[in-house]
Design a protein around this motif. Structure first.
Motif, PDB file in Angstrom:
ATOM      1  N   VAL A 155       0.894  -1.159   0.000  1.00  0.00           N
ATOM      2  CA  VAL A 155       0.000   0.000   0.000  1.00  0.00           C
ATOM      3  C   VAL A 155       0.932   1.208   0.000  1.00  0.00           C
ATOM      4  N   ALA A 156       1.132   1.804  -1.194  1.00  0.00           N
ATOM      5  CA  ALA A 156       2.159   2.838  -1.351  1.00  0.00           C
ATOM      6  C   ALA A 156       1.558   4.218  -1.112  1.00  0.00           C
ATOM      7  N   GLY A 157       2.089   4.904  -0.105  1.00  0.00           N
ATOM      8  CA  GLY A 157       1.587   6.241   0.228  1.00  0.00           C
ATOM      9  C   GLY A 157       2.208   7.306  -0.666  1.00  0.00           C
ATOM     10  N   THR A 158       3.367   7.004  -1.249  1.00  0.00           N
ATOM     11  CA  THR A 158       4.044   7.988  -2.106  1.00  0.00           C
ATOM     12  C   THR A 158       4.431   7.326  -3.427  1.00  0.00           C
ATOM     13  N   MET A 159       4.735   8.177  -4.413  1.00  0.00           N
ATOM     14  CA  MET A 159       5.143   7.643  -5.724  1.00  0.00           C
ATOM     15  C   MET A 159       6.436   6.832  -5.577  1.00  0.00           C
ATOM     16  N   GLY A 160       7.339   7.312  -4.708  1.00  0.00           N
ATOM     17  CA  GLY A 160       8.606   6.603  -4.504  1.00  0.00           C
ATOM     18  C   GLY A 160       8.369   5.181  -4.016  1.00  0.00           C
ATOM     19  N   GLU A 161       7.478   5.045  -3.062  1.00  0.00           N
ATOM     20  CA  GLU A 161       7.173   3.707  -2.522  1.00  0.00           C
ATOM     21  C   GLU A 161       6.552   2.812  -3.598  1.00  0.00           C
ATOM     22  N   ALA A 162       5.693   3.422  -4.415  1.00  0.00           N
ATOM     23  CA  ALA A 162       5.014   2.636  -5.455  1.00  0.00           C
ATOM     24  C   ALA A 162       6.033   2.126  -6.472  1.00  0.00           C
ATOM     25  N   ILE A 163       6.947   2.996  -6.883  1.00  0.00           N
ATOM     26  CA  ILE A 163       7.953   2.587  -7.878  1.00  0.00           C
ATOM     27  C   ILE A 163       8.883   1.526  -7.274  1.00  0.00           C
ATOM     28  N   SER A 164       9.264   1.723  -5.994  1.00  0.00           N
ATOM     29  CA  SER A 164      10.131   0.706  -5.354  1.00  0.00           C
ATOM     30  C   SER A 164       9.433  -0.645  -5.317  1.00  0.00           C
ATOM     31  N   ALA A 165       8.137  -0.639  -5.007  1.00  0.00           N
ATOM     32  CA  ALA A 165       7.400  -1.907  -4.943  1.00  0.00           C
ATOM     33  C   ALA A 165       7.379  -2.571  -6.314  1.00  0.00           C
ATOM     34  N   LEU A 166       7.103  -1.785  -7.339  1.00  0.00           N
ATOM     35  CA  LEU A 166       7.077  -2.343  -8.702  1.00  0.00           C
ATOM     36  C   LEU A 166       8.429  -2.942  -9.073  1.00  0.00           C
ATOM     37  N   ARG A 167       9.494  -2.205  -8.737  1.00  0.00           N
ATOM     38  CA  ARG A 167      10.850  -2.690  -9.069  1.00  0.00           C
ATOM     39  C   ARG A 167      11.136  -3.998  -8.330  1.00  0.00           C
ATOM     40  N   LEU A 168      10.778  -4.002  -7.032  1.00  0.00           N
ATOM     41  CA  LEU A 168      11.035  -5.183  -6.204  1.00  0.00           C
ATOM     42  C   LEU A 168      10.335  -6.419  -6.790  1.00  0.00           C
ATOM     43  N   ILE A 169       9.073  -6.220  -7.178  1.00  0.00           N
ATOM     44  CA  ILE A 169       8.287  -7.365  -7.662  1.00  0.00           C
ATOM     45  C   ILE A 169       8.709  -7.756  -9.086  1.00  0.00           C
ATOM     46  N   MET A 170       8.813  -6.754  -9.977  1.00  0.00           N
ATOM     47  CA  MET A 170       8.942  -7.079 -11.407  1.00  0.00           C
ATOM     48  C   MET A 170      10.384  -7.150 -11.888  1.00  0.00           C
ATOM     49  N   LYS A 171      11.274  -6.341 -11.285  1.00  0.00           N
ATOM     50  CA  LYS A 171      12.657  -6.338 -11.781  1.00  0.00           C
ATOM     51  C   LYS A 171      13.542  -7.224 -10.919  1.00  0.00           C
ATOM     52  N   GLU A 172      13.452  -6.999  -9.590  1.00  0.00           N
ATOM     53  CA  GLU A 172      14.331  -7.792  -8.707  1.00  0.00           C
ATOM     54  C   GLU A 172      13.759  -9.185  -8.465  1.00  0.00           C
ATOM     55  N   LYS A 173      12.527  -9.383  -8.836  1.00  0.00           N
ATOM     56  CA  LYS A 173      11.873 -10.701  -8.720  1.00  0.00           C
ATOM     57  C   LYS A 173      11.933 -11.247  -7.286  1.00  0.00           C
ATOM     58  N   ALA A 174      11.642 -10.342  -6.339  1.00  0.00           N
ATOM     59  CA  ALA A 174      11.725 -10.718  -4.926  1.00  0.00           C
ATOM     60  C   ALA A 174      10.810 -11.893  -4.596  1.00  0.00           C
ATOM     61  N   PHE A 175       9.743 -12.053  -5.364  1.00  0.00           N
ATOM     62  CA  PHE A 175       8.805 -13.160  -5.083  1.00  0.00           C
ATOM     63  C   PHE A 175       8.811 -14.179  -6.223  1.00  0.00           C
ATOM     64  N   GLY A 176       9.895 -14.184  -6.986  1.00  0.00           N
ATOM     65  CA  GLY A 176      10.025 -15.143  -8.088  1.00  0.00           C
ATOM     66  C   GLY A 176       8.920 -14.953  -9.115  1.00  0.00           C
ATOM     67  N   SER A 177       8.401 -16.089  -9.621  1.00  0.00           N
ATOM     68  CA  SER A 177       7.411 -15.995 -10.701  1.00  0.00           C
ATOM     69  C   SER A 177       6.064 -15.458 -10.211  1.00  0.00           C
ATOM     70  N   ALA A 178       5.873 -15.386  -8.874  1.00  0.00           N
ATOM     71  CA  ALA A 178       4.648 -14.766  -8.347  1.00  0.00           C
ATOM     72  C   ALA A 178       4.562 -13.311  -8.802  1.00  0.00           C
ATOM     73  N   GLY A 179       5.708 -12.740  -9.210  1.00  0.00           N
ATOM     74  CA  GLY A 179       5.729 -11.344  -9.640  1.00  0.00           C
ATOM     75  C   GLY A 179       5.795 -11.178 -11.155  1.00  0.00           C
ATOM     76  N   ASP A 180       5.515 -12.224 -11.909  1.00  0.00           N
ATOM     77  CA  ASP A 180       5.499 -12.090 -13.375  1.00  0.00           C
ATOM     78  C   ASP A 180       4.395 -11.130 -13.817  1.00  0.00           C
ATOM     79  N   ARG A 181       3.333 -11.110 -13.037  1.00  0.00           N
ATOM     80  CA  ARG A 181       2.250 -10.157 -13.314  1.00  0.00           C
ATOM     81  C   ARG A 181       1.995  -9.353 -12.048  1.00  0.00           C
ATOM     82  N   VAL A 182       1.563  -8.102 -12.223  1.00  0.00           N
ATOM     83  CA  VAL A 182       1.170  -7.320 -11.038  1.00  0.00           C
ATOM     84  C   VAL A 182      -0.235  -6.775 -11.247  1.00  0.00           C
ATOM     85  N   VAL A 183      -0.893  -6.561 -10.117  1.00  0.00           N
ATOM     86  CA  VAL A 183      -2.167  -5.845 -10.112  1.00  0.00           C
ATOM     87  C   VAL A 183      -1.866  -4.475  -9.513  1.00  0.00           C
ATOM     88  N   VAL A 184      -2.273  -3.429 -10.214  1.00  0.00           N
ATOM     89  CA  VAL A 184      -2.159  -2.076  -9.660  1.00  0.00           C
ATOM     90  C   VAL A 184      -3.578  -1.625  -9.378  1.00  0.00           C
TER      91      VAL A 184
END
Ligand code: AMP
Ligand code: GLY
Length: 425
Positions: A155-184
């Motif tokens: 739950v991103a309160g700022t744009m910075g937090e939102a972008i970090s979350a996206l990067r973590l899930i989609m680029k760094e693959k912190a959750f592996g293939s669970a992050g192949d798709r995201v819901v915004v």
């Protein structure tokens, strides 16, 4: 009757505790269980991901009913396998468990069947997701599609937090293939509650409402955890809201799945946000909640074995659920450092003192017995649960009980149920 419970947390201890009250239950097995469960059931050591060995055990030991506690076996199809062998396992089949396993599936399903939920878009490309998030602005919610042990939602309160979350899930693959798709999705503000039902695909029986606390520290500060406490009932779930949840969420969900050719049997859990008196679904789970179950089952007067058999045998219309009028509060004692790094093997004292207290139960989560002492063996260690004539009394009793318990590094929230106590005034 013989029952096998799969899992080894507080939720499973509460399930075993409740089953053990039925004289028809001759034997309860639990895999893997924990120190508290081993006092009332026989703990067996079968890896819960090893469905074949679990089925072999059930066949050769003549187990009448299996209850899968956590989502993992359910989303990996354990019920499908049991059904192929003609064995009872409480829970939905894999296709139905997609409501929890895939947030994209759940959102698309809710849109199709007009189940109220936050506005959303799904993405497989980081660039497009970022573009959309920048266009929408914060606050905004970013969710990894697949299972991420409750850690894939931001739950991103700022744009910075939102972008970090996206990067973590989609680029760094912190959750592996669970992050192949995201819901915004749109950030909803309001009061949350958990609403669970039993269903055999035809009849839907609501459980008592409840509410859990996900953040580690008081006033909902700090990181998300598996759950630091819960209470039941949730006063925000008035009879009017309950009717809306049944009519707009639960019935359309079970009927919608049926239209898709999927029979949902087991427990359906909706995480609800109430905004201006209207319920919105934040998530579906295909199982009992933890620690909500500790509060729900301590209030359930009806028999869990009979209910579970009625679900698996599709005879739920024969059952009605009775609830104790008391309220229930569960406070979780966690290891020092949890939800980050923590040590285990600390001696737990005071459990016998709490056993003497009325209307109080200590459900073990991460504990082990070394032949002499009960030791910590996980992040969440105990769920100290008490009944009372209202939430205030239940909470006072739970806090009195937890004050008798000690282990090195133990911490717990001091404000569990405070908002319900305020709402009740
Ligand atoms: P979930 O696992 O999807 O329930 O999300 C975990 C937690 O994130 C929820 O219990 C809410 O506190 C929060 N959350 C999820 N979705 C939203 C949303 N659309 N708006 C606000 N908070 C949300
Ligand atoms: N208490 C939240 C859950 O079980 O997912």
């Amino acid at each position: 009757m013989k029952v096998l419970v799969i899992g080894g947390g507080g939720r499973e201890h509460a399930i075993v505790w409740k089953l053990a009250q039925n004289p028809r239950v001759d034997r309860i097995y639990c895999s893997p269980g924990n120190a508290g469960i081993s006092e009332i059931a026989e703990c067996i050591d079968i890896n819960i991901a090893d469905h074949e060995s679990l089925i072999d055990f059930v066949k050769y030991d003549w187990i009448d009913l299996t209850i899968a506690g956590p989502e993992d076996p359910l989303t990996k199809g354990i019920v499908d396998k049991f059904e192929r062998e003609g064995r009872r396992c409480l829970g939905p089949v894999k296709d139905a468990a997609r409501l929890e396993a895939s947030k994209v599936f759940a959102k698309e399903f809710m849109r199709k069947y007009n189940i109220p939920s936050a506005e959303y878009k799904t993405f497989t490309s980081y660039i497009h997701a970022e573009e959309h998030v920048r266009m929408k602005g914060a606050p905004i919610v970013i969710k990894a599609d697949g299972l991420a042990a409750g850690k894939g939602v931001f739950v991103a309160g700022t744009m910075g937090e939102a972008i970090s979350a996206l990067r973590l899930i989609m680029k760094e693959k912190a959750f592996g293939s669970a992050g192949d798709r995201v819901v915004v999705e749109e950030c909803l503000e309001g009061e949350e509650a958990s609403y669970l039902v039993f269903t055999d695909g035809k009849t839907i029986l609501p459980m008592a409402s409840s509410q859990d606390y996900k953040r580690v520290y008081d006033n909902d500060e700090g990181l998300n955890t598996g759950g630091m406490g819960a209470y039941s009932p949730a006063p925000v779930i008035t009879p009017e809201i309950e009717k809306k949840i049944m009519d707009r969420v639960m019935k359309p969900a079970i009927r919608g799945l049926k239209k898709e050719g999927i029979k949902y049997k087991g427990i359906l859990y909706a995480g609800i946000m109430l905004r201006d008196g209207e319920p919105y679904v934040l998530e579906f789970n295909c199982r009992f909640g933890d620690p909500e179950t500790q509060t729900i089952l301590t209030r359930l007067d009806s028999d869990l074995l009979e209910i579970s058999l009625a679900v698996t045998d599709e005879k739920l219309s024969d059952i009605s659920l009775e609830w104790r009028p008391e309220a229930s509060v569960c406070v979780v004692a966690a290891s020092g450092g949890y939800p980050g790094k923590y040590e285990t093997g600390k001696v737990i004292t005071g459990l016998d003192d709490v056993k003497k207290m009325e209307d109080t139960a200590v459900f073990h989560a991460g504990t082990a017995y070394n032949g002499q002492d009960i030791l910590t063996a996980g992040g969440r260690v105990l769920g100290v649960t008490a009944l009372g004539k209202d939430i205030k009394e239940a909470s006072d009793r739970a806090y009195e009980a937890i004050s008798k318990i000690h282990f090195e590094g133990m911490h717990y929230r001091k404000d569990i149920a405070n908002r319900a106590i305020k709402d009740q005034r």
